[in-house]
Design a protein around this motif. Structure first.
Motif, PDB file in Angstrom:
ATOM      1  N   THR A   1      -2.617  11.336 -37.270  1.00  0.00           N
ATOM      2  CA  THR A   1      -3.218  12.610 -37.682  1.00  0.00           C
ATOM      3  C   THR A   1      -2.467  13.763 -37.024  1.00  0.00           C
ATOM      4  N   ILE A   2      -2.176  14.769 -37.808  1.00  0.00           N
ATOM      5  CA  ILE A   2      -1.542  15.967 -37.263  1.00  0.00           C
ATOM      6  C   ILE A   2      -2.616  17.040 -37.071  1.00  0.00           C
ATOM      7  N   PHE A   3      -2.552  17.702 -35.932  1.00  0.00           N
ATOM      8  CA  PHE A   3      -3.540  18.744 -35.622  1.00  0.00           C
ATOM      9  C   PHE A   3      -2.890  20.123 -35.719  1.00  0.00           C
ATOM     10  N   TYR A   4      -3.592  21.057 -36.309  1.00  0.00           N
ATOM     11  CA  TYR A   4      -3.174  22.459 -36.310  1.00  0.00           C
ATOM     12  C   TYR A   4      -4.404  23.338 -36.519  1.00  0.00           C
ATOM     13  N   ASP A   5      -4.257  24.592 -36.171  1.00  0.00           N
ATOM     14  CA  ASP A   5      -5.382  25.538 -36.243  1.00  0.00           C
ATOM     15  C   ASP A   5      -6.616  24.998 -35.531  1.00  0.00           C
ATOM     16  N   ASP A   6      -6.381  24.416 -34.367  1.00  0.00           N
ATOM     17  CA  ASP A   6      -7.458  23.922 -33.501  1.00  0.00           C
ATOM     18  C   ASP A   6      -8.284  22.791 -34.104  1.00  0.00           C
ATOM     19  N   GLY A   7      -7.639  21.944 -34.929  1.00  0.00           N
ATOM     20  CA  GLY A   7      -8.368  20.799 -35.472  1.00  0.00           C
ATOM     21  C   GLY A   7      -7.463  19.883 -36.276  1.00  0.00           C
ATOM     22  N   PRO A   8      -7.981  18.728 -36.676  1.00  0.00           N
ATOM     23  CA  PRO A   8      -7.191  17.805 -37.488  1.00  0.00           C
ATOM     24  C   PRO A   8      -6.930  18.390 -38.866  1.00  0.00           C
ATOM     25  N   GLY A   9      -5.659  18.352 -39.283  1.00  0.00           N
ATOM     26  CA  GLY A   9      -5.288  18.959 -40.556  1.00  0.00           C
ATOM     27  C   GLY A   9      -4.917  17.953 -41.629  1.00  0.00           C
ATOM     28  N   GLU A  10      -4.115  16.947 -41.242  1.00  0.00           N
ATOM     29  CA  GLU A  10      -3.693  15.944 -42.207  1.00  0.00           C
ATOM     30  C   GLU A  10      -3.657  14.592 -41.533  1.00  0.00           C
ATOM     31  N   SER A  11      -3.834  13.548 -42.342  1.00  0.00           N
ATOM     32  CA  SER A  11      -3.773  12.184 -41.835  1.00  0.00           C
ATOM     33  C   SER A  11      -2.971  11.332 -42.805  1.00  0.00           C
ATOM     34  N   ALA A  12      -2.199  10.383 -42.272  1.00  0.00           N
ATOM     35  CA  ALA A  12      -1.397   9.483 -43.110  1.00  0.00           C
ATOM     36  C   ALA A  12      -1.525   8.065 -42.568  1.00  0.00           C
ATOM     37  N   ALA A  13      -1.478   7.094 -43.470  1.00  0.00           N
ATOM     38  CA  ALA A  13      -1.576   5.685 -43.089  1.00  0.00           C
ATOM     39  C   ALA A  13      -0.413   4.924 -43.693  1.00  0.00           C
ATOM     40  N   THR A  14       0.005   3.841 -43.024  1.00  0.00           N
ATOM     41  CA  THR A  14       1.097   3.027 -43.518  1.00  0.00           C
ATOM     42  C   THR A  14       0.838   1.565 -43.224  1.00  0.00           C
ATOM     43  N   LEU A  15       1.356   0.696 -44.090  1.00  0.00           N
ATOM     44  CA  LEU A  15       1.238  -0.742 -43.888  1.00  0.00           C
ATOM     45  C   LEU A  15       2.208  -1.173 -42.802  1.00  0.00           C
ATOM     46  N   GLY A  16       1.741  -2.004 -41.896  1.00  0.00           N
ATOM     47  CA  GLY A  16       2.589  -2.460 -40.800  1.00  0.00           C
ATOM     48  C   GLY A  16       3.105  -3.868 -41.017  1.00  0.00           C
ATOM     49  N   ASN A  17       3.431  -4.534 -39.923  1.00  0.00           N
ATOM     50  CA  ASN A  17       3.901  -5.914 -39.941  1.00  0.00           C
ATOM     51  C   ASN A  17       2.755  -6.830 -40.378  1.00  0.00           C
TER      52      ASN A  17
END
Length: 200
Positions: free
Chosen positions: A48-64
């Protein structure tokens, strides 16, 4: 809501070709009875990336993708097929220092509490040499099952399904699903089942 309560009908097939230009091709499907447990761990991660004093975007990816199978035993043929070893004319298996495990697919089904099954294929994985541990027989019988672990990946082939382009690693169908294809379910273990590019 049904819950899984069983696992059986483990099968496998060696992957012969997967160049991405056509459907992958596999060898014959072979039975591997005696499965006690099967665990799939995709190791998915998110950030999750935070900006403007809060969580802004989230991304998920498949792992091993880790797969662990516990069986009552691995037969001579299964050790050769899963691990790339050789069986000689005396019926003994030779463990070579340079043996390379082949890519293969595994299929199985899980029984649910409503009496229906979930059917699964995993398309492309390699298994690692299992630990070989034995112990002497004592006053009580202590069964010594075998556990083998594999690493699975996505296929090279990209399937166009609706407006999505998908590189599959797993394929499953629930028997009780409204649109579950009975013909597909009946032939599930005859061959490695591949996605249908048509959409509902």
């Amino acid at each position: 809501m049904a819950t899984r309560i069983g696992c059986d009908n483990l099968v496998y097939a060696i992957l012969n070709a997967d160049d991405g230009s056509t459907d992958p091709t596999y060898g014959e499907v072979k039975e591997a009875p005696g499965v006690m447990s099967l665990t799939i761990n995709p190791n998915a991660s998110s950030a999750t990336i935070f900006y403007d004093d809060g969580p802004g975007e989230s991304a998920a990816t498949l792992g091993n993708i880790e797969v662990e199978i516990q069986k009552n035993e691995l037969t001579t043929e299964q050790k050769a097929d899963f691990l790339g070893h050789t069986i000689d004319t005396k019926g003994a298996i030779i463990y070579g220092a340079n043996d390379v495990p082949p890519w293969l697919a595994i299929g199985y089904r899980t029984l649910k509490s409503n009496g229906k099954y979930r059917y699964v294929w995993l398309y492309k994985g390699k298994f690692l040499e299992p630990e070989d541990a034995s112990e002497t027989k004592g006053d009580n019988i202590n069964f010594q099952p075998e556990t083998i672990t594999g690493q699975f990946v996505k296929l090279e082939k990209k399937y166009k399904i609706g407006d999505k382009e998908i590189q599959p690693w797993k394929y499953e169908i629930d028997e009780e699903h409204t649109d579950a294809d009975e013909t597909l379910i009946k032939s599930w273990f005859d061959t490695v089942q591949l996605p249908n590019e048509a959409v509902i």
